[in-house]
Design an enzyme around this catalytic site. Structure first.
Site, PDB file in Angstrom:
ATOM      1  N   TYR A  18     -15.082  -4.918   2.851  1.00 13.80           N
ATOM      2  CA  TYR A  18     -13.994  -4.651   2.217  1.00 13.80           C
ATOM      3  C   TYR A  18     -13.304  -6.206   3.430  1.00 13.80           C
ATOM      4  CZ  TYR A  18      -8.649  -5.265   2.492  1.00 13.80           C
ATOM      5  OH  TYR A  18      -7.607  -5.754   1.601  1.00 13.80           O
ATOM      6  N   ASP A  24     -17.134 -11.419   8.580  1.00 18.29           N
ATOM      7  CA  ASP A  24     -16.436 -11.176   8.381  1.00 18.29           C
ATOM      8  C   ASP A  24     -15.874 -10.360  10.002  1.00 18.29           C
ATOM      9  OD1 ASP A  24     -13.555 -10.611   7.774  1.00 18.29           O
ATOM     10  OD2 ASP A  24     -14.139  -9.689   5.784  1.00 18.29           O
ATOM     11  N   LYS A  63      -6.353 -11.764  11.974  1.00 19.23           N
ATOM     12  CA  LYS A  63      -5.868 -10.379  13.023  1.00 19.23           C
ATOM     13  C   LYS A  63      -5.642 -10.411  14.052  1.00 19.23           C
ATOM     14  CE  LYS A  63      -6.809  -6.335   9.284  1.00 19.23           C
ATOM     15  NZ  LYS A  63      -7.550  -6.326   8.233  1.00 19.23           N
ATOM     16  N   TYR A 104       1.054  -1.236  -0.334  1.00 17.39           N
ATOM     17  CA  TYR A 104      -0.081  -0.210  -0.112  1.00 17.39           C
ATOM     18  C   TYR A 104       0.807   1.369   0.347  1.00 17.39           C
ATOM     19  CZ  TYR A 104      -4.633  -2.672   0.662  1.00 17.39           C
ATOM     20  OH  TYR A 104      -5.369  -2.872   0.420  1.00 17.39           O
TER      21      TYR A 104
HETATM   22  C1  LIG Z   1      -7.823  -6.560   6.487  1.00 20.92           C
HETATM   23  C2  LIG Z   1      -9.172  -7.910   6.464  1.00 20.92           C
HETATM   24  C3  LIG Z   1      -9.291  -8.629   5.898  1.00 20.92           C
HETATM   25  C4  LIG Z   1      -8.270  -8.620   5.527  1.00 20.92           C
HETATM   26  O1  LIG Z   1      -6.952  -9.780   5.803  1.00 20.92           O
HETATM   27  P1  LIG Z   1      -5.204  -9.905   5.033  1.00 20.92           P
HETATM   28  O2  LIG Z   1      -5.339 -10.583   6.695  1.00 20.92           O
HETATM   29  O3  LIG Z   1      -4.481  -8.489   5.412  1.00 20.92           O
HETATM   30  O4  LIG Z   1      -5.557 -11.109   4.058  1.00 20.92           O
HETATM   31  C5  LIG Z   1     -10.132  -9.015   5.512  1.00 20.92           C
HETATM   32  N1  LIG Z   1     -11.707  -8.948   5.254  1.00 20.92           N
HETATM   33  C6  LIG Z   1     -11.505  -8.130   6.961  1.00 20.92           C
HETATM   34  C7  LIG Z   1     -12.787  -7.272   7.673  1.00 20.92           C
HETATM   35  C8  LIG Z   1     -10.287  -7.064   6.968  1.00 20.92           C
HETATM   36  O5  LIG Z   1     -10.695  -5.461   7.499  1.00 20.92           O
END
Ligand SMILES: *Cc1c(COP(=O)(O)O)cnc(C)c1O
Length: 447
Positions: free
Chosen positions: A145, A251, A281, A15
């Site tokens: 996202y 998600d 995460k 990025y």
């Molecule tokens: C960061 C993120 C992803 C992607 O995760 P990565 O480990 O960066 O591939 C997917 N969904 C959401 C909601 C995110 O914030």
């Protein structure tokens, strides 16, 4: 600095427009303690965005370090097909005990995008395995996202980051985002009836026979601009998924593990029954990469058959369920209990939210929104018209630069300055971060 010279010679950062690095080279971080990062010159920066939304209990936590070291002495990695290990087994059991709904199986991977890809592929194949061949599409939100791989980009909003790749996306239905500040229906939350759900309902009414799943970030559209939306929308979307027989993929890659004040964002809505929950995460408290996709026994059973029936889920990643990562995740979940983390967070939230309200008086603060330890400040040129700063003005980049001078790691998403704070934050640290940020925004001038 000779290391920075080498960095710019050999490395391409994520990025990042590498040309910017001529003037603003990356900062060499040498160590971190709690919520502070220390650079090679001895300066510190408050990690107000949890190192891209993953750090949970602070940096250098002794218990997590110990757990990783202990695991390292036993087993660093082993393939996860035909083999298994204790950290993964215990972690799967623990995750299932804390997630809501009927989730009862864990499929591990190694990052957030893969956790989402797994959910998309499982949902898709579920319908195939059940003999329903037409359900091959997904619905997602305009500002959602879900990752940077081609599949996850296909179900994300189209913006600056991914527009160039849009010819590669598989087609998916898009519904307007429940963005109260910039309401797609031009209504007001006080009097609206969550009317922004109507377009989603209409797509389902007309096309549900072609749709495998709806994918949503529960309550916070994070990368889309920290858009925090009403829980009534989430409850209604879940109800529609059920009514029209499509899967609900939640998600929680960003929102999971306490960030919203509860363990998971979906805990804010009673009786929510997702078919898939994607985690990453914060799962390891930000120490090592790990992804997990949780699903129900109903989904699992659609794949459970004699090998020759070809119902197997053929998907996997080299570092699936890495033992060191699983050990870190287990230690993190123990810390949640031992240190009463969510209770402590609950005690600091009133102060956080009250202080955020004070940002509303600033002349360029168009909207202030918050949930748990996430808060955002949407900066505008004109509060009345909600006119945005233009792309060319790059105010986010400028705020990032000015933040560094005030010991703040702020990394705005365009015009949206936000906090995504580690759960271990102390009140005096929070006070310091907020007052530094307040004075930065109050003095901010765009010439
Ligand atoms: C960061 C993120 C992803 C992607 O995760 P990565 O480990 O960066 O591939 C997917 N969904 C959401 C909601 C995110 O914030």
């Amino acid at each position: 600095m000779y290391l920075i010279k080498k960095d710019l010679k050999f490395i391409w950062h994520p990025y990042t427009q590498m040309k910017d690095c001529q003037k603003a080279p990356p900062i060499l971080i040498e160590k971190a303690r709690g919520i502070k990062l220390y650079d090679a010159n001895g300066n510190f920066y408050y990690d107000t965005i949890s190192s891209w939304w993953c750090n949970v209990h602070g940096h250098n936590h002794p218990k997590i370090k110990r757990a990783i070291k202990k695991q390292l002495n036993l087993l660093e990695h082993v393939l996860f097909a035909g083999f298994t290990h204790k950290p993964a087994i215990l972690l799967a059991e623990k995750l299932i005990s804390i997630v809501p709904g009927k989730l009862s199986k864990v499929f591990f991977s190694d990052n957030g995008s893969t956790a989402v890809e797994v959910a998309l592929k499982m949902s898709f194949q579920y319908w195939k395995n059940m003999g329903v061949n037409k359900k091959i599409k997904f619905i997602s939100l305009d500002d959602g996202y879900h990752g940077d791989t081609i599949g996850t980009m296909s179900v994300s909003g189209v913006d600056l980051f991914n527009k160039v790749f849009s010819p590669l996306f598989f087609s998916s239905f898009k519904a307007p985002s429940p963005n109260c500040y910039r309401c797609p229906m031009n209504k007001d939350r006080i009097s609206c009836n969550i009317d922004c759900i109507n377009p989603l309902e209409k797509i389902l009414e007309e096309r549900s026979k072609e749709i495998a799943a709806i994918i949503l970030e529960p309550l916070v559209m994070a990368a889309g601009g920290m858009i925090i939306y009403p829980k009534e929308y989430l409850a209604k979307a879940a109800g529609l998924a059920r009514k029209f027989n499509v899967h609900l993929i939640l998600d929680e890659v960003a929102t999971g593990f306490g960030r919203t004040g509860k363990m998971f964002a979906c805990d804010h809505v009673e009786n929510l029954l997702p078919d898939f929950l994607c985690l990453s995460k914060g799962i390891t408290a930000g120490y090592l990469p790990l992804g997990a996709t949780l699903t129900t026994d109903k989904i699992y059973q659609a794949f459970y058959a004699d090998y020759k029936e070809k119902k197997t889920f053929f998907h996997g990643h080299t570092f699936t369920a890495n033992p060191l990562a699983c050990a870190a995740a287990l230690a993190s979940l123990e810390i949640f209990e031992e240190e009463n983390v969510l209770e402590k967070v609950g005690k600091i939230l009133p102060f956080f939210h009250k202080t955020m309200e004070e940002f509303k008086d600033l002349p360029i603060a168009g909207d202030v929104r918050y949930l748990g330890l996430i808060a955002a400040l949407e900066l505008v040129k004109d509060k009345k018209t909600k006119q945005r700063f233009s792309f060319e003005e790059r105010i986010g980049f400028e705020i990032f630069q000015q933040g560094l001078k005030k010991n703040l790691l702020l990394r705005p998403l365009g015009n949206i300055v936000y906090f995504f704070l580690p759960l271990c934050i102390q009140k005096r640290e929070l006070h310091d971060i907020l007052s530094r940020t307040h004075s930065l925004i109050a003095d901010f001038k765009k010439d």
